[in-house]
Design an enzyme around this catalytic site. Structure first.
Site, short mmCIF file in Angstrom:
data_model
loop_
_atom_site.label_atom_id
_atom_site.label_comp_id
_atom_site.label_asym_id
_atom_site.label_seq_id
_atom_site.Cartn_x
_atom_site.Cartn_y
_atom_site.Cartn_z
N TYR A 61 -35.17 -6.76 42.94
CA TYR A 61 -33.91 -7.40 43.32
C TYR A 61 -33.94 -7.78 44.80
O TYR A 61 -33.99 -6.92 45.68
CB TYR A 61 -32.71 -6.47 43.07
CG TYR A 61 -32.52 -6.05 41.62
CD1 TYR A 61 -33.12 -6.75 40.57
CD2 TYR A 61 -31.72 -4.96 41.30
CE1 TYR A 61 -32.94 -6.36 39.25
CE2 TYR A 61 -31.52 -4.57 39.97
CZ TYR A 61 -32.14 -5.27 38.96
OH TYR A 61 -31.96 -4.89 37.65
N PHE A 215 -19.81 -13.74 31.93
CA PHE A 215 -19.23 -14.68 30.94
C PHE A 215 -18.03 -14.04 30.25
O PHE A 215 -17.01 -14.70 30.01
CB PHE A 215 -20.28 -15.07 29.89
CG PHE A 215 -20.00 -16.40 29.24
CD1 PHE A 215 -20.84 -17.49 29.45
CD2 PHE A 215 -18.87 -16.59 28.45
CE1 PHE A 215 -20.55 -18.73 28.88
CE2 PHE A 215 -18.58 -17.82 27.88
CZ PHE A 215 -19.42 -18.89 28.10
N1 LIG Z 1 -32.87 -3.71 33.34
C1 LIG Z 1 -32.73 -5.01 33.45
O1 LIG Z 1 -33.59 -5.79 33.06
C2 LIG Z 1 -31.47 -5.56 34.08
C3 LIG Z 1 -31.16 -6.93 33.93
C4 LIG Z 1 -29.98 -7.40 34.51
C5 LIG Z 1 -29.16 -6.52 35.21
N2 LIG Z 1 -29.50 -5.21 35.34
C6 LIG Z 1 -28.63 -4.25 36.07
O2 LIG Z 1 -27.36 -4.26 35.44
C7 LIG Z 1 -26.34 -4.54 36.40
C8 LIG Z 1 -25.21 -5.29 35.75
O3 LIG Z 1 -25.64 -6.47 35.13
P1 LIG Z 1 -25.28 -7.92 35.67
O4 LIG Z 1 -24.84 -7.82 37.09
O5 LIG Z 1 -26.42 -8.79 35.30
O6 LIG Z 1 -24.09 -8.42 34.74
P2 LIG Z 1 -22.60 -7.96 34.43
O7 LIG Z 1 -22.34 -6.62 34.96
O8 LIG Z 1 -22.42 -8.23 33.00
O9 LIG Z 1 -21.76 -9.06 35.21
C9 LIG Z 1 -21.82 -9.20 36.60
C10 LIG Z 1 -21.08 -10.47 36.99
O10 LIG Z 1 -19.70 -10.36 36.62
C11 LIG Z 1 -18.87 -10.48 37.78
N3 LIG Z 1 -17.79 -9.48 37.61
C12 LIG Z 1 -17.91 -8.13 37.63
N4 LIG Z 1 -16.73 -7.54 37.36
C13 LIG Z 1 -15.84 -8.54 37.17
C14 LIG Z 1 -14.46 -8.58 36.84
N5 LIG Z 1 -13.77 -7.46 36.66
N6 LIG Z 1 -13.87 -9.79 36.71
C15 LIG Z 1 -14.56 -10.95 36.88
N7 LIG Z 1 -15.88 -10.97 37.19
C16 LIG Z 1 -16.51 -9.78 37.32
C17 LIG Z 1 -19.77 -10.23 38.95
O11 LIG Z 1 -19.35 -10.97 40.08
P3 LIG Z 1 -18.87 -10.27 41.45
O12 LIG Z 1 -20.04 -9.55 42.01
O13 LIG Z 1 -18.46 -11.44 42.25
O14 LIG Z 1 -17.74 -9.36 41.07
C18 LIG Z 1 -21.10 -10.77 38.46
O15 LIG Z 1 -21.17 -12.17 38.63
C19 LIG Z 1 -27.08 -5.29 37.51
O16 LIG Z 1 -26.38 -5.21 38.73
C20 LIG Z 1 -28.41 -4.59 37.52
O17 LIG Z 1 -28.34 -3.40 38.30
C21 LIG Z 1 -30.64 -4.72 34.77
#
Ligand SMILES: NC(=O)c1ccc[n+]([C@@H]2O[C@H](COP(=O)([O-])OP(=O)(O)OC[C@H]3O[C@@H](n4cnc5c(N)ncnc54)[C@H](OP(=O)(O)O)[C@@H]3O)[C@@H](O)[C@H]2O)c1
Length: 337
Positions: A61, A215
């Site tokens: 990251y 989304f």
């Molecule tokens: N193991 C893997 O391969 C893998 C892959 C992807 C991710 N991850 C881990 O999983 C974590 C979470 O996944 P992700 O960040 O991809 O997706 P997510 O948690 O599904 O969504 C994050 C997105 O949603 C927004 N968001 C969060 N809370 C919100 C709310 N209450 N209302 C509106 N928008 C909101 C965030 O923007 P803002 O920041 O602007 O709030 C960001 O753009 C990552 O941070 C990472 O540590 C692991």
């Protein structure tokens, strides 16, 4: 909904207790557009206050910058934070979209030392293999991870995007505390083999992208409105005709949210939290946010319980989603099952 301190659950059969919702830190350094650094750092502190203790990063990251960003916070709160990081996705800044999967022992040994240095800690609480390279036997990769435990560099092991069979094979080499894979109202392929295996072995499930990369919050409008380097511009579910199809699928979430006086994000997170009872395993989702306001909204969702009727309305959604989770699904466990 009011925010209260999160309840705790155990990671694996003898792992640490963590708040039932963790924090994904990835977006603070990469993939989802520009970050307000002071707000991101304040979000880490607010998370700990709310009872979040599992903080998730990876060496990939921000090309190491995410580990450097959270390092001072982790060190300042070392006895309370359960620090998770990952190796295996090799990236270079001159071609940020390209990934090589590295599972070979020499790479793993170098990667852990680099992560420890960037984080400024002596030991990583949970060290994940970010992706499996099927060309490298698990005996070599997980065997090397087990060496890191014996060397005191890592406390517990985790895997990401592996099949149920791979999880079982790995577990026989060394206990696995957590499996981190994508799991949300929009993404349920893990329920085929990975979830049943984790439940059987007592491995905690850490759903990543529980908000469908944003989304499912209803905030996404159009790929063109995202920052030029936002990775979602290249993701099938956010682009072309798929985005409009998927936006329609938010209707039941919106209806439930309106009826309950909560947000779409909270409905989506409550659904993930309730997988614990449905599938009989420990579930610790790690929604990602860079903002305190969203952190409060997301942690409050751990106290929201959807009714059987509400869950039933969300049941068909994943089967109707248009587009794959990634442009290249070979980087996931799908296809190896
Ligand atoms: N193991 C893997 O391969 C893998 C892959 C992807 C991710 N991850 C881990 O999983 C974590 C979470 O996944 P992700 O960040 O991809 O997706 P997510 O948690 O599904 O969504 C994050 C997105 O949603 C927004 N968001 C969060 N809370 C919100 C709310 N209450 N209302 C509106 N928008 C909101 C965030 O923007 P803002 O920041 O602007 O709030 C960001 O753009 C990552 O941070 C990472 O540590 C692991």
């Amino acid at each position: 909904m009011t925010v209260s301190v999160l309840p705790t659950v155990q990671l694996g059969t003898d792992g640490p207790f963590v708040g039932v919702q963790g924090l994904g830190c990835m977006g603070m350094s990469d993939f989802y557009g520009p970050t307000d650094r002071p707000e991101a750092l304040a979000t880490l502190d607010a998370a700990l206050e709310a009872g979040v203790t599992l903080f998730d990063t990876a060496d990939a990251y921000g090309f190491g910058r995410n580990e450097e960003l959270i390092g001072p916070f982790v060190r300042a709160n070392r006895d309370r934070v359960v620090l998770a990081t990952k190796f295996a996705l090799e990236r270079t800044e001159d071609d940020p979209g390209r990934r090589s999967i590295r599972n070979d022992p020499a790479y793993i040994r170098a990667a852990v030392d680099a992560s420890l240095r960037r984080l400024g800690v002596d030991e990583i609480d949970l060290y994940y293999m970010h992706r499996r390279d099927p060309a490298v036997p698990l005996a070599d990769s997980v065997g090397t991870m087990a060496e890191l435990v014996r060397a005191g560099k890592v406390r517990r092991l985790g895997l990401s995007e592996v099949t149920g069979a791979e999880l079982r094979e790995a577990y026989a080499i060394h206990p696995i505390a957590a499996l981190q894979s994508e799991w949300s109202v929009f993404a349920r392929d893990v329920e085929r083999t990975a979830v049943p295996a984790a439940a059987e072995l007592g491995v905690a499930f850490v759903p990543y992208s529980p908000l469908g990369r944003g989304f499912l919050t209803g905030a996404f409008q159009a790929a063109e409105q995202l920052a030029a380097d936002d990775v979602r511009r290249t993701q099938p579910r956010f682009t072309g005709a798929n985005a409009a199809v998927n936006a329609e699928l938010l209707a039941p979430l919106r209806e439930i949210a309106t009826a309950r006086g909560v947000t779409l994000a909270q409905v989506a997170l409550a659904w993930v939290h309730q997988r614990a009872e449905v599938h009989g395993l420990t579930v610790v989702p790690i929604p990602g946010t860079r903002k305190r306001s969203r952190l409060a909204e997301n942690t409050a969702a751990a106290a929201l319980r959807l009714t059987a009727e509400e869950l039933a309305r969300l049941e068909p959604v994943a089967g109707e989603v248009a587009g794959d989770r990634y442009p290249d699904m070979r980087l996931t466990q799908v296809g190896r099952e």
